[in-house]
Design an enzyme around this catalytic site. Structure first.
Site, short mmCIF file in Angstrom:
data_model
loop_
_atom_site.label_atom_id
_atom_site.label_comp_id
_atom_site.label_asym_id
_atom_site.label_seq_id
_atom_site.Cartn_x
_atom_site.Cartn_y
_atom_site.Cartn_z
N THR A 15 2.23 -5.20 -4.23
CA THR A 15 1.55 -5.91 -3.14
C THR A 15 2.31 -5.76 -1.82
OG1 THR A 15 0.64 -7.46 -4.72
CG2 THR A 15 0.63 -8.16 -2.44
N ASP A 55 3.06 -6.67 -15.12
CA ASP A 55 3.69 -5.56 -14.40
C ASP A 55 3.99 -4.39 -15.34
OD1 ASP A 55 3.95 -6.91 -11.84
OD2 ASP A 55 5.58 -8.08 -12.72
N ILE A 84 -3.12 -5.92 -8.18
CA ILE A 84 -2.38 -5.00 -7.30
C ILE A 84 -0.92 -5.11 -7.68
CG2 ILE A 84 -1.76 -4.32 -4.96
CD1 ILE A 84 -4.22 -5.68 -3.90
N ASP A 85 -0.37 -4.04 -8.19
CA ASP A 85 1.07 -4.01 -8.44
C ASP A 85 1.67 -3.18 -7.32
OD1 ASP A 85 3.39 -4.68 -9.89
OD2 ASP A 85 3.50 -2.62 -10.59
N ASP A 135 -2.66 -6.64 -13.76
CA ASP A 135 -2.14 -6.89 -12.41
C ASP A 135 -3.10 -6.24 -11.43
OD1 ASP A 135 -0.85 -7.31 -10.07
OD2 ASP A 135 1.12 -6.69 -10.79
N GLU A 140 -2.33 -11.74 -13.38
CA GLU A 140 -1.29 -12.35 -12.53
C GLU A 140 -1.82 -13.51 -11.71
OE1 GLU A 140 0.78 -9.75 -9.76
OE2 GLU A 140 2.11 -11.41 -9.21
#
Ligand code: IPD
Ligand code: CA
Length: 304
Positions: free
Chosen positions: A94, A242, A91-92, A89, A71
Site C-alpha cells: 500500500t 501478506d 493491496i500488498d 490482501d 486484511e
C-alpha cells in the site's frame, strides 16, 4: 482436499485478480484518500477497502462454504482454521501504491489445513502475474491483460533459471528484508541490528551479503525469491494475508519457508516471522542456518 478443484479455484482467482488490478490502476495516486492504522506508516486507503469488498463478494458467491480472511475485515483474535480459507490482501504494498511506486499487487491465497494450496499474486502496473496450484508448479505470466502472445501472456515456469545455481552462502546472496511499520520496539532494534550485520564486511563480523532489497510488498518479495531473483527474504511482523499466496508460489518453485526466528523449520502459516529461500540444487538448509547465526540470541516477538 481431494474433492477440491484447485485448478478451477486458481482460474477464478486469476480472473478476480485481473478485475481488481483494473480498480487499482484506476485510482489516481494524487486523489488517494489515505488513512492510517497502527501509526503514520501503516497506511490504508479507500481502494484497499473497495478491492477487498469486490474480492470477498465474488468469492462468497462462487464458494459460499469457504472461510474468508482479508486484511481490511480482520478482527483481532480471528484465527485461520483447517477449513478451506481464502486469504486475501487487496493491496500488498500500500505504501508503494500511495507513492505511485509500481511494486504493489493483489495477493489471493487459498489455505487448506492451514497450509497454502493456491496462490495468485498480480502486479497490475507491470501486468505481471505469479501463480501456483499445489503439485502443479509455479508460473509467471507477463502481459496477458495487455494482449501479449495472442492474449495468453508470456508464460514462464518458476524459477526462471532452467538450472538454478547452488546457494553458496550469504556472502554470495541478494537478500530481501523489510522495515515494517513498528519503528520503536525491540523487534525494530533486532531487525536493524541484523540488517547491519548482514551488510557488514567479514572482518567487522558481518556476513557481507551482495546487497539488501526491499520491494515494499511481502508477496512480491516472496515471488522474487520464487523466481530466483533474490536468494532469500527475511521478515517479522507481516500477516497471513501478506504471505499465504506467495508461499504457495515459493513452495511450487522449489523454495522453502523456515521461521524468521532461529530453530523452527516448518513455521505456522500465521507465525508472522519468516525466512524464505529460493529453489536450488544445494545449500538451502545451510543458508537458513547461516542466517539464523546472524540473528544470534535475539528473537522477534509478535505475540501481543
Ligand atoms: C505490508 C507489506 C510490507 C511488509 C509489511 C506488510 P501492506 O503490507 O507487505 O512489505 O513489510 O509487513 O504489512 O500494508 O502493504 O498490505
Ligand atoms: Ca494490504
Amino acid at each position: 482436499m481431494a474433492d477440491l478443484n484447485l485448478q478451477e479455484i486458481h482460474d477464478a482467482l486469476v480472473s478476480i485478480a485481473h478485475e481488481a488490478g483494473r480498480m487499482i490502476l484506476s485510482a489516481n495516486p494524487t486523489d488517494i484518500d489515505q488513512g492510517t492504522k497502527l501509526n503514520s506508516v501503516d497506511i490504508v486507503t479507500e481502494t484497499d477497502k473497495a478491492v477487498e469488498d469486490l474480492v470477498s463478494s465474488k468469492l462468497r458467491a462462487l464458494y459460499p462454504t469457504f472461510a474468508f480472511m482479508g486484511e481490511e475485515t480482520y478482527k483481532p483474535g480471528n484465527k485461520i482454521g483447517p477449513e478451506p480459507t481464502f486469504v486475501v490482501d487487496p493491496i500488498d504494498g500500500t505504501t508503494n501504491f500511495v507513492h505511485g511506486f509500481p511494486e504493489a499487487c493483489i495477493s489471493l491465497g487459498l489455505a487448506v489445513d492451514r497450509r497454502p494450496a493456491v496462490g495468485v499474486v498480480y502486479n497490475p502496473y507491470q501486468d505481471k502475474l505469479y501463480s501456483a496450484v499445489r503439485g502443479r508448479g509455479a508460473f509467471q505470466t507477463v502481459g496477458q491483460v495487455w494482449g501479449l502472445e495472442g492474449g495468453r501472456g508470456r508464460v514462464s515456469r518458476l524459477p526462471l533459471a532452467r538450472n538454478p545455481a547452488p546457494l553458496a552462502g550469504l556472502d554470495a546472496s541478494l537478500v530481501a528484508v523489510e522495515w515494517g511499520s513498528s519503528r520503536d520496539d525491540a523487534n525494530y532494534e533486532l531487525k536493524t541490528a541484523v540488517f547491519k550485520r548482514l551488510a557488514a564486511a567479514k572482518p567487522q563480523g558481518g556476513a557481507m551479503v551482495h546487497s539488501l532489497r526491499s520491494l515494499g510488498s511481502a508477496a512480491l518479495n516472496l515471488c522474487a525469491v520464487a523466481a530466483g531473483q533474490v536468494d532469500c527474504y527475511w521478515e517479522g511482523g507481516c500477516w497471513v494475508w501478506d504471505v499465504c499466496a506467495g508461499w504457495a508460489i515459493l513452495a511450487e518453485a522449489g523454495g522453502i519457508m523456515a521461521s524468521g526466528n532461529p530453530g523452527t523449520w516448518e513455521p505456522a502459516i500465521d507465525e508472522r516471522k519468516y525466512l524464505a529461500v529460493r529453489g536450488a540444487p544445494s545449500g538451502q538448509k545451510e543458508l537458513v542456518q547461516e542466517f539464523w547465526g546472524v540473528i544470534g540470541e535475539g528473537r522477534m516477538d509478535y505475540s501481543s
